[in-house]
Design an enzyme around this catalytic site. Sequence first.
Site, PDB file in Angstrom:
ATOM      1  N   TYR A   1      46.122  46.799  43.905  1.00 32.23           N
ATOM      2  CA  TYR A   1      46.150  45.616  43.040  1.00 32.23           C
ATOM      3  C   TYR A   1      44.758  45.432  42.448  1.00 32.23           C
ATOM      4  CZ  TYR A   1      46.490  40.671  41.661  1.00 32.23           C
ATOM      5  OH  TYR A   1      46.479  39.482  40.961  1.00 32.23           O
TER       6      TYR A   1
ATOM      7  N   ASP B   1      37.281  49.616  42.703  1.00 32.19           N
ATOM      8  CA  ASP B   1      37.555  48.185  42.769  1.00 32.19           C
ATOM      9  C   ASP B   1      37.263  47.737  44.193  1.00 32.19           C
ATOM     10  OD1 ASP B   1      38.412  45.625  42.817  1.00 32.19           O
ATOM     11  OD2 ASP B   1      40.444  46.020  42.062  1.00 32.19           O
TER      12      ASP B   1
ATOM     13  N   LYS C   1      35.428  37.988  45.656  1.00 32.89           N
ATOM     14  CA  LYS C   1      35.669  37.550  47.035  1.00 32.89           C
ATOM     15  C   LYS C   1      34.353  37.289  47.794  1.00 32.89           C
ATOM     16  CE  LYS C   1      40.446  38.847  47.139  1.00 32.89           C
ATOM     17  NZ  LYS C   1      41.111  39.958  46.498  1.00 32.89           N
TER      18      LYS C   1
HETATM   19  C1  LIG Z   1      41.789  40.011  45.044  1.00 34.66           C
HETATM   20  C2  LIG Z   1      41.667  41.268  44.296  1.00 34.66           C
HETATM   21  C3  LIG Z   1      41.579  41.295  42.889  1.00 34.66           C
HETATM   22  C4  LIG Z   1      41.765  40.066  42.052  1.00 34.66           C
HETATM   23  O1  LIG Z   1      40.780  39.123  42.275  1.00 34.66           O
HETATM   24  P1  LIG Z   1      41.051  37.597  41.797  1.00 34.66           P
HETATM   25  O2  LIG Z   1      39.759  36.912  42.090  1.00 34.66           O
HETATM   26  O3  LIG Z   1      42.203  37.113  42.614  1.00 34.66           O
HETATM   27  O4  LIG Z   1      41.366  37.639  40.357  1.00 34.66           O
HETATM   28  C5  LIG Z   1      41.325  42.500  42.275  1.00 34.66           C
HETATM   29  N1  LIG Z   1      41.184  43.630  42.989  1.00 34.66           N
HETATM   30  C6  LIG Z   1      41.277  43.648  44.326  1.00 34.66           C
HETATM   31  C7  LIG Z   1      41.098  44.938  45.062  1.00 34.66           C
HETATM   32  C8  LIG Z   1      41.548  42.477  45.022  1.00 34.66           C
HETATM   33  O5  LIG Z   1      41.685  42.514  46.352  1.00 34.66           O
END
Ligand SMILES: *Cc1c(COP(=O)(O)O)cnc(C)c1O
Length: 425
Positions: free
Chosen positions: A142, A237, A265
């Site tokens: 994701y 990512d 995060k």
């Molecule tokens: C949480 C997450 C996102 C999205 O981040 P948001 O702050 O919710 O938009 C993108 N990539 C990864 C790997 C994630 O865990």
Amino acid sequence: MTRNAELFERACQSIPGGVNSPVRAFRSVGGAPRFIQRAQGAHVWDAEGNRYIDYVGSWGPAILGHAHPDVIKAVQDAATGGLSFGAPTLAEIEIAEAIVARIPSIDKVRLVSSGTEATMSAIRLARGATGRNKIVKFEGCYHGHADSLLVKAGSGMLTFGNPTSAGVPPEFIQHTLVLDYNRIDAVEAAFAEYGHDIACVIVEPVAGNMNLVKPVAGFLEGLRSLCSQHGALLIFDEVMTGFRAGPQGVQGLTGVTPDLTTLAKVIGGGMPVGAFGGRADIMEQIAPLGPVYQAGTLSGNPVAVAAGLATLKLLAEPGFYDRLSAQTRKLADGLTERARAAGVSMCADSIGGMFGLYFSDSVPTLFDEVSRCDVEKFKKFFHGMLIHGVYLAPSAFEAGFVSAAHDDGVIQETLDIAQQVLEKI
Ligand SMILES: *Cc1c(COP(=O)(O)O)cnc(C)c1O
């Protein structure tokens, strides 16, 4: 009706589905979500005053434990000086310097306000810098909810995918190739066919959005060499894994160096901060220096940055990640042992402060294997744990998070509860 159920019913009157992000709604486990009133250390309290040991940690940011006094103080101090200026600040330099100093692949970094913005911007930058259109992503990873990323694999290995959301025109995802995580042969085939037009490969270097799936030996290395060979950019990512899997994210653990990295995060310490960064020559392609447009009214917000900086400062203390990893490993090994003792097909794995919980005989490495885990058993386990005061992610396909506040007592209490619950599954 319980207070949580009452609040949920009320929320549903004015908020679609009663929540501001879908997984919070408990739809994959059933029941009413818990409305959280406050949090401290390893615990959260709901609107009925029930206390839970928290393994969601705001989906990763709460790495120090909730409401760490240094972070709260930094936020209060920053707020006193004004909430937002729309002009540059010293704190933005400091957080950029901290990120650049700690993650060797990042020469320059741009702040945004969410992980979604970070990945969306990094992909635009990769396309702008290479002059190519196609991107490669992996099923089960994701990367936020930008249009071109809301896509699942098509029927054939090299066919383009299908949107996973209404409102995404097929044309918007026609340049997105969706491949199998941990299958480097599929990536080789994709490059053989489309290599001249692939701008980037984006990957969670440890996948944390299909439960927890680690890269098999050679997978990330293979991505690195294919990208280099074909002039495509490799984007890690690390929105979830950055400063969570280890002090330099997964890239520090594996030694595989991406061209661009996305973060969020943990770097916001619970406030909305995202970032993307990487090689200077690529990063200089973004506005105002280059032709790739990217902007944000609240990017680098002083209060959010203060929380992030205070968090990063504490993460730099010697031994932080050794302790966090050891506690998380204790939890994962303890859960595996108790499942075995109870005769339940469940096991767990961990990396840094993240863990996975699988209702299967062995730890999965492929998306298909994750999909075959026993979701019904997970639901029973989830609700059993919840009733006894342990708050796990309300989905069988999410990673769990341990914080520095999860001491031996908290881990032991969790394992004792898990034993009781597993015996009844
Ligand atoms: C949480 C997450 C996102 C999205 O981040 P948001 O702050 O919710 O938009 C993108 N990539 C990864 C790997 C994630 O865990």
